[in-house]
Design an enzyme around this catalytic site. Structure first.
Site, short mmCIF file in Angstrom:
data_model
loop_
_atom_site.label_atom_id
_atom_site.label_comp_id
_atom_site.label_asym_id
_atom_site.label_seq_id
_atom_site.Cartn_x
_atom_site.Cartn_y
_atom_site.Cartn_z
CE LYS A 157 -4.58 -1.77 1.04
NZ LYS A 157 -5.72 -1.69 1.75
CE LYS B 82 -5.59 -8.17 -1.52
NZ LYS B 82 -6.71 -8.07 -0.50
CE LYS C 30 -13.10 -4.00 0.65
NZ LYS C 30 -11.79 -3.86 1.30
N1 AQP Z 1 -8.89 -11.52 -3.65
C1 AQP Z 1 -9.45 -11.79 -2.32
N2 AQP Z 1 -9.44 -13.22 -2.32
C2 AQP Z 1 -10.06 -13.77 -1.08
N3 AQP Z 1 -10.37 -13.02 -0.02
C3 AQP Z 1 -9.96 -11.67 0.07
N4 AQP Z 1 -10.26 -10.74 0.74
C4 AQP Z 1 -9.70 -9.44 0.29
N5 AQP Z 1 -9.42 -9.74 -0.88
C5 AQP Z 1 -9.69 -10.89 -1.13
C6 AQP Z 1 -10.58 -10.98 2.06
O1 AQP Z 1 -11.71 -9.95 2.21
C7 AQP Z 1 -11.76 -9.59 3.83
C8 AQP Z 1 -11.63 -7.84 3.25
O2 AQP Z 1 -10.63 -7.52 3.89
P1 AQP Z 1 -10.35 -5.77 3.97
O3 AQP Z 1 -11.56 -5.02 3.53
O4 AQP Z 1 -10.03 -5.60 5.48
O5 AQP Z 1 -8.95 -5.48 3.45
P2 AQP Z 1 -8.06 -6.23 2.44
O6 AQP Z 1 -7.90 -7.77 2.57
O7 AQP Z 1 -7.08 -5.42 1.97
O8 AQP Z 1 -9.24 -6.24 1.03
P3 AQP Z 1 -9.24 -5.69 -0.25
O9 AQP Z 1 -10.49 -6.06 -1.03
O10 AQP Z 1 -7.97 -5.96 -0.92
O11 AQP Z 1 -9.41 -4.21 0.04
P4 AQP Z 1 -8.33 -2.80 -0.27
O12 AQP Z 1 -8.36 -2.94 -1.71
O13 AQP Z 1 -9.00 -1.82 0.36
O14 AQP Z 1 -7.14 -3.16 0.66
C9 AQP Z 1 -10.42 -10.03 4.42
O15 AQP Z 1 -10.95 -11.17 5.07
C10 AQP Z 1 -9.56 -10.47 3.06
O16 AQP Z 1 -8.92 -11.73 3.49
#
Ligand code: AQP
Length: 327
Positions: free
Chosen positions: A111, A193, A196
């Site tokens: 990040k 991965k 969002k």
């Molecule tokens: N690509 C993925 N596949 C499976 N699980 C995923 N998670 C996120 N991306 C995937 C799981 O969803 C939950 C959300 O976690 P979060 O919002 O706290 O942060 P994150 O893991 O950083 O998710 P994102 O979507 O990638 O958000 P941004 O882009 O804002 O950083 C967790 O259980 C995560 O493991």
């Protein structure tokens, strides 16, 4: 009954990675465990947000939890910033977390590379707040996707360190990472991965994307120069599409390979788009209904925050006493 805690940041529109990696697994746990699920808005501001969008997505994330099947009467559903104990415990735990440990976190490195203009202290201490989220509720299990494994390990280290210095205080939680769907990959860069907050909307399928958009994005998904649908090393794009298809249909990889034997990638991509669009349609309808009733969502938030605060304030008071605060 064992306790489960997890959360999702309202940092973007939830996508099928969040759905398959986290929310649908939460659903399976609500009968057997004492479940606490949070919309972690304080985590979301570690990256720049438009305030009005953040507020709206906080409602939408809660609506998504419910639309995906989480029963507000069986689970504690709440918004992180409504329970100040998260921030208070994060400060205390920050004093038991080492700079070196936080420097090694992959998410921080990723990040900060993406947000060079905003490498703020919150982004760096994000895992401490996450440890506080989990430890406040004395959670036994934390259901997350694969990408969060390192943060869970840090939480365990911090809990063990605190217990060693101040006496047994925290339950040391375990990550709960089911076998399939825990790392859904980007549709345009399948070695990364799905996220969002990815700037390229073609890389993900948001839960609220229309049927047309879903089908179009899968048709454009990056694959490889082979033509047969089979799960194998080096076929990241196809492996990802097979994983998604399997999660939405319950079919094994063997069955998928047999079903698409002799058919090209084009057919398979269309089929993936169809099953995902069909699978998401009822969730989309329910999110729409819930978003039309903000008062209902606010009622759930209020009730959830009250239940969460009751548990959290007890843990926090115990910890404040342990570290020597006058309480
Ligand atoms: N690509 C993925 N596949 C499976 N699980 C995923 N998670 C996120 N991306 C995937 C799981 O969803 C939950 C959300 O976690 P979060 O919002 O706290 O942060 P994150 O893991 O950083 O998710 P994102 O979507 O990638 O958000 P941004 O882009 O804002 O950083 C967790 O259980 C995560 O493991």
């Amino acid at each position: 009954m064992k306790t489960i805690f997890s959360g999702i940041q309202p940092s973007g529109d939830l996508n099928i990675g969040n759905y398959l990696g986290a929310i649908i697994n939460w659903n399976k746990l609500q009968e057997e465990f004492n479940c606490i699920y949070c919309v972690v808005d304080m985590h979301a501001i570690t990256v720049k947000q438009v305030p009005m969008d953040l507020r709206n997505r906080t409602y939408k994330t809660l609506a998504t939890y419910i639309a995906c099947g989480l029963d507000p009467d069986k689970n504690v559903l709440f918004v992180q910033s409504h329970v100040p104990a998260h921030a208070e415990l994060a400060w205390i735990l920050g004093c038991s977390t080492m700079f070196g440990e936080l420097s090694r976190m992959t998410q921080f490195k990723d990040k900060s590379a993406k947000n060079e203009q905003n490498i703020n202290a919150g982004l760096f201490t994000y895992p401490v707040l996450m440890a506080a989220d989990i430890l406040l509720y004395q959670a036994d299990l934390v259901p997350v996707g694969q990408d969060q494994k390192q943060h869970i390990e840090l939480t365990r280290d911090v809990a063990e360190r605190f217990n060693a210095v101040y006496g047994e205080t925290f339950i040391v939680p375990e990550g709960y990472i089911p076998k399939i769907g825990t790392k859904i990959m980007s549709l345009v860069e399948p070695e990364k991965k799905m996220s969002k907050s990815d700037e390229n909307p073609n890389s993900y399928i948001a839960l609220l994307d229309s049927r047309d958009v879903i089908i179009k994005r899968f048709k454009r998904a990056v694959t490889d120069s082979d033509t047969s649908v089979r799960f194998a090393d080096g076929k990241d794009g196809i492996n990802n599409l097979m994983t998604i298809y399997s999660c939405f249909t319950g079919k094994s990889f063997d069955d998928i390979e047999k079903g698409f034997d002799g058919r090209g990638y084009g057919d398979f991509k269309s089929a993936v788009g169809e099953v995902v669009a069909d699978g998401l349609a009822p969730v989309q309808k329910k999110i729409g209904e819930l978003m039309g009733d903000k008062a209902y969502l606010e009622g759930i938030m209020k009730k959830g925050a009250e239940s969460a605060s009751r548990i959290a304030s007890k843990t926090l008071a115990k910890i404040q006493k342990r570290v020597g605060f006058v309480v």
